[in-house]
Motif scaffolding. Structure first.
Motif, PDB file in Angstrom:
ATOM      1  N   ARG A  73      -2.772 -17.861   7.580  1.00  0.00           N
ATOM      2  CA  ARG A  73      -2.716 -17.115   8.813  1.00  0.00           C
ATOM      3  C   ARG A  73      -2.711 -15.439   8.942  1.00  0.00           C
ATOM      4  NH1 ARG A  73       2.501 -19.560  10.104  1.00  0.00           N
ATOM      5  NH2 ARG A  73       1.892 -20.506  12.442  1.00  0.00           N
ATOM      6  N   THR A  74      -3.508 -14.398   9.577  1.00  0.00           N
ATOM      7  CA  THR A  74      -3.727 -13.399   8.946  1.00  0.00           C
ATOM      8  C   THR A  74      -3.534 -12.121   9.905  1.00  0.00           C
ATOM      9  OG1 THR A  74      -6.310 -14.062   9.690  1.00  0.00           O
ATOM     10  CG2 THR A  74      -5.893 -14.257   7.610  1.00  0.00           C
ATOM     11  N   LYS A  75      -2.933 -11.201   9.794  1.00  0.00           N
ATOM     12  CA  LYS A  75      -2.906 -10.474  11.319  1.00  0.00           C
ATOM     13  C   LYS A  75      -3.105  -9.170  10.516  1.00  0.00           C
ATOM     14  CE  LYS A  75       1.630 -11.482  12.352  1.00  0.00           C
ATOM     15  NZ  LYS A  75       3.140 -11.727  12.586  1.00  0.00           N
ATOM     16  N   ILE A  76      -3.892  -8.291  11.611  1.00  0.00           N
ATOM     17  CA  ILE A  76      -4.975  -6.518  11.223  1.00  0.00           C
ATOM     18  C   ILE A  76      -3.877  -5.641  11.428  1.00  0.00           C
ATOM     19  CG2 ILE A  76      -6.054  -5.415  11.104  1.00  0.00           C
ATOM     20  CD1 ILE A  76      -8.618  -7.521  11.257  1.00  0.00           C
ATOM     21  N   ARG A  77      -3.402  -4.539  10.588  1.00  0.00           N
ATOM     22  CA  ARG A  77      -2.484  -3.499  11.372  1.00  0.00           C
ATOM     23  C   ARG A  77      -3.422  -2.542  10.834  1.00  0.00           C
ATOM     24  NH1 ARG A  77       2.978  -3.467   9.357  1.00  0.00           N
ATOM     25  NH2 ARG A  77       1.490  -4.219   7.411  1.00  0.00           N
ATOM     26  N   ARG A  78      -2.794  -1.108  11.910  1.00  0.00           N
ATOM     27  CA  ARG A  78      -3.587  -0.101  11.588  1.00  0.00           C
ATOM     28  C   ARG A  78      -3.078   0.004   9.843  1.00  0.00           C
ATOM     29  NH1 ARG A  78      -8.225   0.964  12.631  1.00  0.00           N
ATOM     30  NH2 ARG A  78      -7.212   3.450  12.995  1.00  0.00           N
ATOM     31  N   GLY A  79      -1.987   0.081  10.177  1.00  0.00           N
ATOM     32  CA  GLY A  79      -0.627   0.964   9.258  1.00  0.00           C
ATOM     33  C   GLY A  79      -0.101   2.368   8.755  1.00  0.00           C
ATOM     34  N   PRO A  80      -0.972   3.073   7.645  1.00  0.00           N
ATOM     35  CA  PRO A  80      -0.823   4.644   7.611  1.00  0.00           C
ATOM     36  C   PRO A  80      -1.970   5.211   7.864  1.00  0.00           C
ATOM     37  CG  PRO A  80      -1.446   3.267   5.549  1.00  0.00           C
ATOM     38  CD  PRO A  80      -1.367   2.412   6.696  1.00  0.00           C
ATOM     39  N   TYR A  81      -2.994   4.288   8.599  1.00  0.00           N
ATOM     40  CA  TYR A  81      -4.367   4.503   9.481  1.00  0.00           C
ATOM     41  C   TYR A  81      -4.651   4.783  10.098  1.00  0.00           C
ATOM     42  CZ  TYR A  81      -4.983   2.937   4.453  1.00  0.00           C
ATOM     43  OH  TYR A  81      -5.121   2.181   3.033  1.00  0.00           O
ATOM     44  N   ARG A  82      -3.722   6.080  11.208  1.00  0.00           N
ATOM     45  CA  ARG A  82      -4.152   6.373  12.499  1.00  0.00           C
ATOM     46  C   ARG A  82      -5.337   6.311  13.451  1.00  0.00           C
ATOM     47  NH1 ARG A  82      -0.107   3.053  12.888  1.00  0.00           N
ATOM     48  NH2 ARG A  82       1.740   4.116  12.344  1.00  0.00           N
ATOM     49  N   ASP A  83      -6.708   7.154  12.249  1.00  0.00           N
ATOM     50  CA  ASP A  83      -7.070   7.716  12.946  1.00  0.00           C
ATOM     51  C   ASP A  83      -8.492   7.191  11.588  1.00  0.00           C
ATOM     52  OD1 ASP A  83      -7.091   9.129  10.899  1.00  0.00           O
ATOM     53  OD2 ASP A  83      -7.483  10.998  11.899  1.00  0.00           O
ATOM     54  N   GLY A  84      -9.934   6.200  12.179  1.00  0.00           N
ATOM     55  CA  GLY A  84     -11.162   6.091  11.264  1.00  0.00           C
ATOM     56  C   GLY A  84     -10.682   4.454  10.990  1.00  0.00           C
ATOM     57  N   ALA A  85     -11.495   3.722  10.073  1.00  0.00           N
ATOM     58  CA  ALA A  85     -11.374   2.491   9.849  1.00  0.00           C
ATOM     59  C   ALA A  85     -10.707   2.024   9.263  1.00  0.00           C
ATOM     60  CB  ALA A  85     -13.017   2.624   9.508  1.00  0.00           C
ATOM     61  N   GLY A  86     -10.020   2.404   8.485  1.00  0.00           N
ATOM     62  CA  GLY A  86      -8.459   2.102   8.052  1.00  0.00           C
ATOM     63  C   GLY A  86      -7.615   1.025   8.252  1.00  0.00           C
ATOM     64  N   ARG A  87      -7.077  -0.068   7.848  1.00  0.00           N
ATOM     65  CA  ARG A  87      -6.393  -1.109   7.996  1.00  0.00           C
ATOM     66  C   ARG A  87      -6.089  -1.486   7.246  1.00  0.00           C
ATOM     67  NH1 ARG A  87     -11.555  -4.223  10.276  1.00  0.00           N
ATOM     68  NH2 ARG A  87     -11.793  -4.872   8.041  1.00  0.00           N
ATOM     69  N   VAL A  88      -4.866  -2.309   8.046  1.00  0.00           N
ATOM     70  CA  VAL A  88      -4.475  -2.605   6.040  1.00  0.00           C
ATOM     71  C   VAL A  88      -3.608  -4.748   6.920  1.00  0.00           C
ATOM     72  CG1 VAL A  88      -1.727  -3.626   5.132  1.00  0.00           C
ATOM     73  CG2 VAL A  88      -2.590  -1.175   5.666  1.00  0.00           C
ATOM     74  N   HIS A  89      -4.464  -5.626   5.713  1.00  0.00           N
ATOM     75  CA  HIS A  89      -4.299  -6.827   5.842  1.00  0.00           C
ATOM     76  C   HIS A  89      -2.760  -7.359   5.131  1.00  0.00           C
ATOM     77  CE1 HIS A  89      -8.674  -6.989   7.262  1.00  0.00           C
ATOM     78  NE2 HIS A  89      -8.697  -6.451   6.287  1.00  0.00           N
ATOM     79  N   GLU A  90      -2.385  -8.567   6.923  1.00  0.00           N
ATOM     80  CA  GLU A  90      -1.030  -8.829   6.577  1.00  0.00           C
ATOM     81  C   GLU A  90      -1.749 -10.589   6.008  1.00  0.00           C
ATOM     82  OE1 GLU A  90       2.972  -9.922   8.222  1.00  0.00           O
ATOM     83  OE2 GLU A  90       2.244  -7.848   8.915  1.00  0.00           O
ATOM     84  N   LEU A  91      -1.243 -11.515   5.181  1.00  0.00           N
ATOM     85  CA  LEU A  91      -1.912 -12.500   5.205  1.00  0.00           C
ATOM     86  C   LEU A  91      -0.746 -13.167   4.758  1.00  0.00           C
ATOM     87  CD1 LEU A  91      -5.217 -11.847   2.819  1.00  0.00           C
ATOM     88  CD2 LEU A  91      -5.030 -12.226   5.093  1.00  0.00           C
ATOM     89  N   GLU A  92      -0.531 -14.681   5.516  1.00  0.00           N
ATOM     90  CA  GLU A  92       0.194 -15.939   4.865  1.00  0.00           C
ATOM     91  C   GLU A  92      -0.119 -16.486   4.654  1.00  0.00           C
ATOM     92  OE1 GLU A  92       2.710 -17.158   8.468  1.00  0.00           O
ATOM     93  OE2 GLU A  92       2.953 -14.930   9.512  1.00  0.00           O
ATOM     94  N   VAL A  93      -0.091 -16.780   2.877  1.00  0.00           N
ATOM     95  CA  VAL A  93      -0.537 -17.433   2.392  1.00  0.00           C
ATOM     96  C   VAL A  93       0.269 -18.590   1.768  1.00  0.00           C
ATOM     97  CG1 VAL A  93      -1.530 -17.393  -0.224  1.00  0.00           C
ATOM     98  CG2 VAL A  93      -1.617 -15.766   0.907  1.00  0.00           C
ATOM     99  N   ALA A  94       0.426 -20.047   1.736  1.00  0.00           N
ATOM    100  CA  ALA A  94       0.537 -21.088   1.310  1.00  0.00           C
ATOM    101  C   ALA A  94      -0.124 -21.976   0.609  1.00  0.00           C
ATOM    102  CB  ALA A  94       0.169 -22.490   2.924  1.00  0.00           C
ATOM    103  N   ASP A  95       0.844 -22.606  -0.650  1.00  0.00           N
ATOM    104  CA  ASP A  95       0.724 -23.088  -1.340  1.00  0.00           C
ATOM    105  C   ASP A  95      -0.016 -24.714  -0.565  1.00  0.00           C
ATOM    106  OD1 ASP A  95       2.523 -25.104  -0.338  1.00  0.00           O
ATOM    107  OD2 ASP A  95       3.644 -24.863  -2.222  1.00  0.00           O
ATOM    108  N   LEU A  96      -0.424 -24.666  -2.588  1.00  0.00           N
ATOM    109  CA  LEU A  96      -1.196 -26.348  -1.720  1.00  0.00           C
ATOM    110  C   LEU A  96      -1.227 -27.645  -1.372  1.00  0.00           C
ATOM    111  CD1 LEU A  96      -3.662 -26.419  -5.758  1.00  0.00           C
ATOM    112  CD2 LEU A  96      -4.940 -25.600  -3.732  1.00  0.00           C
ATOM    113  N   ASN A  97       0.146 -27.523  -1.379  1.00  0.00           N
ATOM    114  CA  ASN A  97       0.875 -28.431  -0.392  1.00  0.00           C
ATOM    115  C   ASN A  97       0.544 -28.472   0.835  1.00  0.00           C
ATOM    116  OD1 ASN A  97       1.771 -29.888  -2.801  1.00  0.00           O
ATOM    117  ND2 ASN A  97       4.005 -28.516  -2.317  1.00  0.00           N
TER     118      ASN A  97
END
Length: 120
Positions: A73-97
């Protein structure tokens, strides 16, 4: 630095926020585990999608491949970047199973020809 993290073949270890890839383990019973990965994107230029391959290599180890999995799953947050194009990607990563839990299309899985408007 001997730890390299790649998503779809692109090195991202320099942009991963601490604590990095956390608590991922493979299970023998076929159930999958997932973990979080925070990626800093100050320029707002990176894009990550579901089912992107995630590989972690530790070159200082005798067995360099530390983890192989996929973005769940993916989520995109502004994080510390309140103005401009910056963002923080929060990725849920699953193993091969995780691949064992994907649904297999059976029977007539081919859609008939249709226009874009008809599909909507």
């Amino acid at each position: 630095m001997s730890c390299f993290i790649e998503i779809d073949g692109v090195e991202v270890a320099g942009t991963v926020k601490l604590p990095g890839l956390q608590s991922v383990s493979a299970r023998a019973d076929g159930s999958y585990t997932d973990s979080g990965l925070l990626i800093d994107d100050p320029g707002g230029t990176s894009t990550y999608s579901q089912l992107s391959e995630v590989v972690v290599n530790e070159t200082a180890s005798a067995n360099p491949r530390a983890f192989t999995g996929y973005v769940h799953r993916t989520k995109i947050r502004r994080g510390p970047y309140r103005d401009g194009a910056g963002r923080v990607h929060e990725l849920e990563v699953a193993d091969l199973n995780f691949l064992l839990h994907l649904r297999i299309l059976t029977g007539s899985a081919v859609r008939p020809a249709e226009t874009f408007n008809a599909r909507i």
